[in-house]
Enzyme design. Sequence first.
Site, PDB file in Angstrom:
ATOM      1  CG  LEU A  77       6.813   1.670   5.447  1.00 16.87           C
ATOM      2  CD1 LEU A  77       7.453   2.930   5.739  1.00 16.87           C
ATOM      3  CD2 LEU A  77       7.139   0.406   6.313  1.00 16.87           C
ATOM      4  N   GLY A  78       4.496   1.225   2.342  1.00 21.09           N
ATOM      5  CA  GLY A  78       5.010   0.845   1.036  1.00 21.09           C
ATOM      6  C   GLY A  78       5.073   2.040   0.038  1.00 21.09           C
ATOM      7  CE  LYS A  84       7.075  -6.994  12.211  1.00 25.23           C
ATOM      8  NZ  LYS A  84       7.177  -5.834  12.720  1.00 25.23           N
ATOM      9  CB  THR A 135      -1.597  -0.883  -2.425  1.00 27.67           C
ATOM     10  OG1 THR A 135      -1.433  -2.285  -1.439  1.00 27.67           O
ATOM     11  CG2 THR A 135      -1.617  -0.876  -3.746  1.00 27.67           C
ATOM     12  CE  LYS A 172      -2.144   4.635  -0.473  1.00 27.57           C
ATOM     13  NZ  LYS A 172      -1.608   3.676   0.691  1.00 27.57           N
ATOM     14  N   GLY A 228       4.433  -4.522  -1.797  1.00 20.77           N
ATOM     15  CA  GLY A 228       3.387  -3.892  -0.776  1.00 20.77           C
ATOM     16  C   GLY A 228       3.161  -2.586  -0.898  1.00 20.77           C
ATOM     17  NE  ARG A 250      15.786  -8.633  12.421  1.00 19.11           N
ATOM     18  CZ  ARG A 250      16.291  -7.823  13.626  1.00 19.11           C
ATOM     19  NH1 ARG A 250      17.184  -8.442  14.561  1.00 19.11           N
ATOM     20  NH2 ARG A 250      16.082  -6.708  13.395  1.00 19.11           N
TER      21      ARG A 250
END
Length: 320
Positions: A28-29, A145, A25, A60, A23, A149
Amino acid sequence: MEELTIAKNKKWSSTSSSILIIGVTSNLGFEVAKASLHASHPTFCLVRSSCFSDPHKSQKIQLLSDSGAVILQGSLHDEKSLVEALKQVNVVICTVNSKQVLDQKPLISAIKKVGCIERFIPSEFGSDPDRMHISNMDQGFYSRKSEIRRLVEVEGIPHTYISCNFFMSYLLPSLVQPGLKVPPRDKVTIFGDGTVKGVFMNERDVAAFTISTVDDPRTLNKVLYLRPPGNVLSMNELVESWECKIGKQLEKTYVTEEDLLKKIKETPYPDNMEMVFIYAGFVKGFQTCFDVEASGGVEGTSLYPYLKYTTISMYLDTLL
């Protein structure tokens, strides 16, 4: 596009973990990849073929490549490319966006298959999903999410979860005013009684804290929470800080929890999501209503006091 400050082909540390970032691009990545290179980790970036035809994304990728990252072509849906990439590293960091969270399932299967990954940091990078009790108002944003986990834990994969709460690029530019793009200078809406504290983090700082965890045994199989002094404020405190900066008192309207819930219900998805996040953070206080140590987690600024970070006050200065 900003220039990277990492020397081209900077020598990698022989003692640092090698890291695969998925990720890169995304905002945060890209920051995570830069932080990994800055810390002299052997850095590998798994990139979809379609990214190379997007000018912004390809720029990037080129910047990371020029700075020493190894660019690997592949995707979460191509097991062969995943396995080949995983065999070259011992840490995996995934930064895909929230809509792609469940796409990490093939990645988890591939990690289990190769058996060489010593730490997996899945794509969370927000409020702790296991603590967001918002009655399904979020259209599964947090439950997806949590599902990842549980799968990581069932498979026995060594991991670290990053709970950084709100990004400064979200909500803070409007002073937590849904629908606005800039902070108000006359009137402001405060949700709840204005005393409940939320947390904001700059994405670049989140990346630095994330990379600091990868070789740290204190963060293994833990949640790393980020609650830096200066970044934990109530809406009343946030507005007061802004008033001091602009030299003007704002006219305040308080919206009760009941009225906010009504507004959330009346507003169609996804237009109501800003209010859902405000409700969770600044009305219910789910980001700060628990003690980190008692929860079994660890706090980033306590573990890494040497890391400098952008405070809310510093960020507000950029909005003047």
